[in-house]
Design a protein around this motif. Sequence first.
Motif, PDB file in Angstrom:
ATOM      1  N   LYS A 487       0.840  -1.192   0.000  1.00  0.00           N
ATOM      2  CA  LYS A 487       0.000   0.000   0.000  1.00  0.00           C
ATOM      3  C   LYS A 487       0.877   1.245   0.000  1.00  0.00           C
ATOM      4  O   LYS A 487       1.944   1.272   0.626  1.00  0.00           O
ATOM      5  CB  LYS A 487      -0.899   0.007   1.236  1.00  0.00           C
ATOM      6  N   VAL A 488       0.396   2.282  -0.691  1.00  0.00           N
ATOM      7  CA  VAL A 488       1.174   3.514  -0.800  1.00  0.00           C
ATOM      8  C   VAL A 488       1.405   4.120   0.586  1.00  0.00           C
ATOM      9  O   VAL A 488       2.500   4.627   0.881  1.00  0.00           O
ATOM     10  CB  VAL A 488       0.464   4.520  -1.732  1.00  0.00           C
ATOM     11  N   GLU A 489       0.411   4.066   1.458  1.00  0.00           N
ATOM     12  CA  GLU A 489       0.557   4.625   2.799  1.00  0.00           C
ATOM     13  C   GLU A 489       1.681   3.917   3.571  1.00  0.00           C
ATOM     14  O   GLU A 489       2.468   4.559   4.275  1.00  0.00           O
ATOM     15  CB  GLU A 489      -0.764   4.512   3.572  1.00  0.00           C
ATOM     16  N   ASP A 490       1.733   2.588   3.422  1.00  0.00           N
ATOM     17  CA  ASP A 490       2.796   1.838   4.089  1.00  0.00           C
ATOM     18  C   ASP A 490       4.165   2.169   3.490  1.00  0.00           C
ATOM     19  O   ASP A 490       5.169   2.257   4.200  1.00  0.00           O
ATOM     20  CB  ASP A 490       2.532   0.332   3.979  1.00  0.00           C
ATOM     21  N   LEU A 491       4.186   2.351   2.159  1.00  0.00           N
ATOM     22  CA  LEU A 491       5.437   2.696   1.486  1.00  0.00           C
ATOM     23  C   LEU A 491       5.954   4.052   1.968  1.00  0.00           C
ATOM     24  O   LEU A 491       7.156   4.222   2.211  1.00  0.00           O
ATOM     25  CB  LEU A 491       5.231   2.706  -0.031  1.00  0.00           C
ATOM     26  N   VAL A 492       5.042   5.015   2.116  1.00  0.00           N
ATOM     27  CA  VAL A 492       5.425   6.342   2.604  1.00  0.00           C
ATOM     28  C   VAL A 492       6.038   6.235   3.996  1.00  0.00           C
ATOM     29  O   VAL A 492       7.078   6.850   4.292  1.00  0.00           O
ATOM     30  CB  VAL A 492       4.199   7.288   2.613  1.00  0.00           C
ATOM     31  N   ASP A 493       5.424   5.437   4.878  1.00  0.00           N
ATOM     32  CA  ASP A 493       5.967   5.255   6.224  1.00  0.00           C
ATOM     33  C   ASP A 493       7.361   4.643   6.172  1.00  0.00           C
ATOM     34  O   ASP A 493       8.274   5.068   6.897  1.00  0.00           O
ATOM     35  CB  ASP A 493       5.039   4.352   7.043  1.00  0.00           C
ATOM     36  N   ASP A 494       7.523   3.635   5.301  1.00  0.00           N
ATOM     37  CA  ASP A 494       8.832   2.968   5.180  1.00  0.00           C
ATOM     38  C   ASP A 494       9.906   3.932   4.680  1.00  0.00           C
ATOM     39  O   ASP A 494      11.045   3.925   5.156  1.00  0.00           O
ATOM     40  CB  ASP A 494       8.731   1.766   4.237  1.00  0.00           C
ATOM     41  N   ILE A 495       9.545   4.768   3.684  1.00  0.00           N
ATOM     42  CA  ILE A 495      10.499   5.737   3.124  1.00  0.00           C
ATOM     43  C   ILE A 495      10.946   6.712   4.221  1.00  0.00           C
ATOM     44  O   ILE A 495      12.139   6.987   4.402  1.00  0.00           O
ATOM     45  CB  ILE A 495       9.877   6.519   1.949  1.00  0.00           C
ATOM     46  N   CYS A 496       9.974   7.256   4.959  1.00  0.00           N
ATOM     47  CA  CYS A 496      10.295   8.235   6.005  1.00  0.00           C
ATOM     48  C   CYS A 496      11.210   7.616   7.056  1.00  0.00           C
ATOM     49  O   CYS A 496      12.221   8.213   7.450  1.00  0.00           O
ATOM     50  CB  CYS A 496       9.009   8.747   6.651  1.00  0.00           C
ATOM     51  N   PHE A 497      10.850   6.420   7.522  1.00  0.00           N
ATOM     52  CA  PHE A 497      11.633   5.761   8.561  1.00  0.00           C
ATOM     53  C   PHE A 497      13.045   5.450   8.061  1.00  0.00           C
ATOM     54  O   PHE A 497      14.036   5.692   8.764  1.00  0.00           O
ATOM     55  CB  PHE A 497      10.930   4.475   9.005  1.00  0.00           C
ATOM     56  N   ARG A 498      13.132   4.927   6.813  1.00  0.00           N
ATOM     57  CA  ARG A 498      14.442   4.548   6.263  1.00  0.00           C
ATOM     58  C   ARG A 498      15.359   5.753   6.125  1.00  0.00           C
ATOM     59  O   ARG A 498      16.517   5.733   6.545  1.00  0.00           O
ATOM     60  CB  ARG A 498      14.245   3.888   4.892  1.00  0.00           C
TER      61      ARG A 498
END
Length: 564
Positions: A487-498
């Motif tokens: 999901k795009v929302e999960d991807l956004v969270d992963d990008i920010c955290f990474r």
Amino acid sequence: MNPAQTLPICQGIQLVPVSILPDRLRPVFPYPAFNAVQSKCFESVFRSDDNFVLASPTGSGKTVILELAICRAIATNATGQYKIVYQAPTKALCAERQRDWAAKFTPVGLQCAELTGDSDASDVRNVQSANIIITTPEKWDSITRKWKDHEKLMRLIKVFLIDEVHILKEDRGAVLEAVVSRMKSIGTDVRFVALSATVPNFHDVAAWLGRSQSLPYEPAINEKFGEEFRPVKLRKHVCGYVYQGSNDFSFEKVLDAKLPEVIAKYSEGKPIMVFCATRASCLNTARLIASWWMSKHGPDRKWHPPTKQLYLHNKDLRDTVASGVAFHHAGLDLDDRTQVEKGFLGGDINVICCTSTLAVGVNLPCHLVIIKNTVTYTNEGLQEYSDLEMMQMLGRAGRPQFDDTAVAVIMTRQVKARRYEMMVTGQELLESKLHSNLIDHMNAEIGLGTIRDLVSARKWLTGTFLYVRLQQNPGHYKLEGSSSGQKVEDLVDDICFRDITLLREHNLVSGEEYFRCTEFGHAMARYYVHFETMKVFMGIQSKATPSEIVSHAIDKIIKATLTI
């Protein structure tokens, strides 16, 4: 073109008379009525404060839309305590807009100031007293990365005008995207008005900008106009030629052989501009065309020789001009360039072979534009023209006062032909480039305080054009760590955290729950150092000698190359 000119397609569109404007604003538009495009957009732009996006072809009067937005700001800000930012991708466009708008808006009490890469500290002071700030994305990025130093200035901005917003799909489009997203997040009530060439997904730009600060999830009001709204119908041809080699200078010889055929087929004896990759190519192409013209007789000659002598310093130029052919580039004497421009406008020169710089800032329309090879010479060698450069060159075709039609021919390798066909027909999707150096921009936003924690990081990223396109076309963005079907929302969270984790690991950002830049992180943002380069700097031992620093950098480059 007179913007009041009635375009053929305007049947059914009621033209808006200029007299509808307040008396003090009418001198800005010295013609009786707005054209069809402008009339259709008038209510949305002048009667509203909502964000607005216009996609329309070159020559259809788009700039007047920006001027109407400025007039709206004048009419609704009685105190005069406001500023308008106009952003264009090139210094040449900024200079052109400065000249034009200084003449138009000074009489109604507005001051214009240009702030581009060549500006110094005194220009920044001038901007503080100006109403209209004319700048490039890169310069505005530099200013707003220090926006706390200019907080009062930022708070005064009421209108943000974006010319050529379709540069989002180019490498430098990431800067434009970051700048606009930053302006959105600063918290001021800024109105955005954006102009675009015709692209199939211009509505994604409207979704990105939002309707207003209070309605950010509704798309901006938008209008799209097709090629039928171009005042001079432009026929576009992409000619792809088979060539197996990789050397573009050798490919020139293939194009040299084909050029007379293209001129004979499309020129109709009318003015021609041939855009060439280098200064040397301008001269050689002019000699080739002049020699071809001399070899013909009577009606086979597609144009007449000059009727009067032009006084030129350059011997090569004098030789080719005798056949009605000239070349034009920055290496020529200014007087010779001026004579060539006057000769072309006066009809004594029928062909100019020039570099792409002539496509901006000099009003030299013609009937036929030929782009001879789709590469240009840069500091890094021969590279493909940007789409913006291509559109500016193509935009020289069309003389409203003389022609109903014009022709543009792109001569390129066969393997590139499809890409340019998509571009000239407006079928190429607009995609973001922000992902290519996202961590650099995220570090800058932490330094500004736009990003303070993971929640604000997510908010900032969901306010970008990248987020809009991730929802539409996630497969286009090969983001590290993403998984198929995520999901795009999960991807956004992963990008920010990474990215924040990486910045922390390299001592560029500190804090677990609340983030702030270290001195190194601030230096990275202020001096535009890429993350990968900053990692090299951070690995250098304190008190290292110059030779140790060089050795360390080379070692890192070799390791990175082996990894690739």
